[in-house]
Design a protein around this motif. Structure first.
Motif, PDB file in Angstrom:
ATOM      1  N   ASN A  25       0.860  -1.186   0.000  1.00  8.89           N
ATOM      2  CA  ASN A  25       0.000   0.000   0.000  1.00  8.89           C
ATOM      3  C   ASN A  25       0.892   1.230   0.000  1.00  8.89           C
ATOM      4  OD1 ASN A  25      -2.815  -0.807   0.117  1.00  8.89           O
ATOM      5  ND2 ASN A  25      -2.214  -1.859   1.984  1.00  8.89           N
ATOM      6  N   GLY A  26       0.940   1.922  -1.105  1.00  8.65           N
ATOM      7  CA  GLY A  26       1.780   3.102  -1.229  1.00  8.65           C
ATOM      8  C   GLY A  26       2.998   2.808  -2.077  1.00  8.65           C
TER       9      GLY A  26
ATOM     10  N   SER B 102      -9.166   6.089  -7.985  1.00 11.97           N
ATOM     11  CA  SER B 102      -8.837   6.233  -6.565  1.00 11.97           C
ATOM     12  C   SER B 102      -7.536   5.513  -6.237  1.00 11.97           C
ATOM     13  CB  SER B 102      -9.980   5.736  -5.678  1.00 11.97           C
ATOM     14  OG  SER B 102     -10.174   4.355  -5.840  1.00 11.97           O
ATOM     15  N   ARG B 103      -7.394   4.277  -6.724  1.00  9.26           N
ATOM     16  CA  ARG B 103      -6.171   3.496  -6.494  1.00  9.26           C
ATOM     17  C   ARG B 103      -5.964   2.562  -7.690  1.00  9.26           C
ATOM     18  NH1 ARG B 103      -6.642  -0.249  -1.623  1.00  9.26           N
ATOM     19  NH2 ARG B 103      -8.496  -0.880  -2.756  1.00  9.26           N
ATOM     20  N   TYR B 104      -4.686   2.220  -7.934  1.00  5.08           N
ATOM     21  CA  TYR B 104      -4.400   1.265  -9.003  1.00  5.08           C
ATOM     22  C   TYR B 104      -3.174   0.443  -8.643  1.00  5.08           C
ATOM     23  CZ  TYR B 104      -1.009   4.725 -10.872  1.00  5.08           C
ATOM     24  OH  TYR B 104       0.029   5.612 -11.049  1.00  5.08           O
TER      25      TYR B 104
ATOM     26  N   ILE C 161       0.297  -0.677  -4.555  1.00  3.40           N
ATOM     27  CA  ILE C 161      -1.009  -0.056  -4.674  1.00  3.40           C
ATOM     28  C   ILE C 161      -0.759   1.450  -4.642  1.00  3.40           C
ATOM     29  CG2 ILE C 161      -3.271   0.272  -3.628  1.00  3.40           C
ATOM     30  CD1 ILE C 161      -2.932  -2.570  -2.433  1.00  3.40           C
ATOM     31  N   VAL C 162      -1.079   2.108  -5.756  1.00  2.00           N
ATOM     32  CA  VAL C 162      -0.702   3.505  -5.954  1.00  2.00           C
ATOM     33  C   VAL C 162      -1.947   4.394  -5.880  1.00  2.00           C
ATOM     34  CG1 VAL C 162       0.436   5.107  -7.555  1.00  2.00           C
ATOM     35  CG2 VAL C 162       1.164   2.711  -7.464  1.00  2.00           C
ATOM     36  N   PRO C 163      -1.866   5.500  -5.151  1.00  2.00           N
ATOM     37  CA  PRO C 163      -3.016   6.417  -5.127  1.00  2.00           C
ATOM     38  C   PRO C 163      -3.208   7.067  -6.497  1.00  2.00           C
ATOM     39  CG  PRO C 163      -1.151   7.383  -3.963  1.00  2.00           C
ATOM     40  CD  PRO C 163      -0.752   5.988  -4.333  1.00  2.00           C
ATOM     41  N   GLY C 164      -4.451   7.405  -6.801  1.00  2.00           N
ATOM     42  CA  GLY C 164      -4.786   7.996  -8.091  1.00  2.00           C
ATOM     43  C   GLY C 164      -4.241   9.394  -8.312  1.00  2.00           C
ATOM     44  N   SER C 165      -3.564   9.952  -7.339  1.00  2.00           N
ATOM     45  CA  SER C 165      -2.963  11.283  -7.488  1.00  2.00           C
ATOM     46  C   SER C 165      -1.528  11.215  -8.014  1.00  2.00           C
ATOM     47  CB  SER C 165      -2.976  12.018  -6.143  1.00  2.00           C
ATOM     48  OG  SER C 165      -2.240  11.273  -5.186  1.00  2.00           O
TER      49      SER C 165
ATOM     50  N   ASP D  68     -11.250  -0.566  -6.973  1.00  2.00           N
ATOM     51  CA  ASP D  68     -12.396   0.174  -6.450  1.00  2.00           C
ATOM     52  C   ASP D  68     -13.499   0.481  -7.459  1.00  2.00           C
ATOM     53  OD1 ASP D  68     -10.991   0.221  -3.983  1.00  2.00           O
ATOM     54  OD2 ASP D  68      -9.965   2.046  -4.608  1.00  2.00           O
TER      55      ASP D  68
ATOM     56  N   GLU E 102      -3.229  -7.914  -1.157  1.00  2.00           N
ATOM     57  CA  GLU E 102      -2.944  -6.641  -0.483  1.00  2.00           C
ATOM     58  C   GLU E 102      -1.940  -6.867   0.629  1.00  2.00           C
ATOM     59  OE1 GLU E 102      -5.228  -2.590   0.806  1.00  2.00           O
ATOM     60  OE2 GLU E 102      -6.345  -4.288   0.029  1.00  2.00           O
TER      61      GLU E 102
END
Length: 161
Positions: free
Chosen positions: A9-10, A81-83, A105-109, A127, A156
């Motif tokens: 995550n991240g 949101s996430r990918y 897991i990368v945030p959509g930003s 998501d 995850e």
């Protein structure tokens, strides 16, 4: 038995640096970040497209990786949101090193640029439906190299360090 990889995550620039670069907004208003040095290719032409991708749930399985030997490939998330970003180093014979595979897991930003020749899985969103703006240079006969691999299960995992 299917090999299992924990999607962290991240993502950090340091963790991703062997595979490419992260695309992120500047810290201050009025600033710009340039990624020009990552893009281009001798004798190739730019191709820009937007795709739409169905979401996947974790755990998910992948059975192939791809690479683009001549040019980097940039993915900028649009309404995501996430990918998942799943990458692998290459072996000396050019095949993907599945034992060295990593998943994030990368945030959509945040966007990513895969360096030329980096093995990676297809774009996967989590998501809900998502879209990416994709930029790469094309024109060589072997722009896309696909490798079938033994199925790998992405689950995850923990936060990136």
């Amino acid at each position: 038995m299917t090999r299992e990889i924990h999607a962290r995550n991240g993502i950090t620039a340091e963790a991703f640096s062997p595979f490419g670069a992260l695309i992120d907004k500047p810290a201050q208003p009025g600033q710009r970040r340039y990624y020009t040095d990552w893009l281009g290719g001798s004798g190739l032409s730019p191709v820009f497209h937007v795709n739409r991708i169905e979401p996947v749930d974790l755990p998910t399985s992948i059975g192939k990786l791809e690479r683009h030997p001549h040019a980097a490939q940039a993915f900028v998330p649009l309404d995501i949101s996430r990918y998942l970003v799943t990458v692998a180093p290459g072996l000396s014979d050019g095949r993907p090193d599945v034992l060295g595979m990593q998943s994030f897991i990368v945030p959509g930003s945040i966007g990513v640029i895969y360096a030329p020749g980096v093995w990676h899985a297809e774009a996967s969103v989590l998501d809900s439906l998502g879209a990416f703006a994709v930029l790469m240079w094309r024109g060589a006969a072997d722009d896309d190299v696909i490798a079938q691999i033994a199925p790998v299960s992405l689950v995850e995992g923990k936060l990136a360090a």
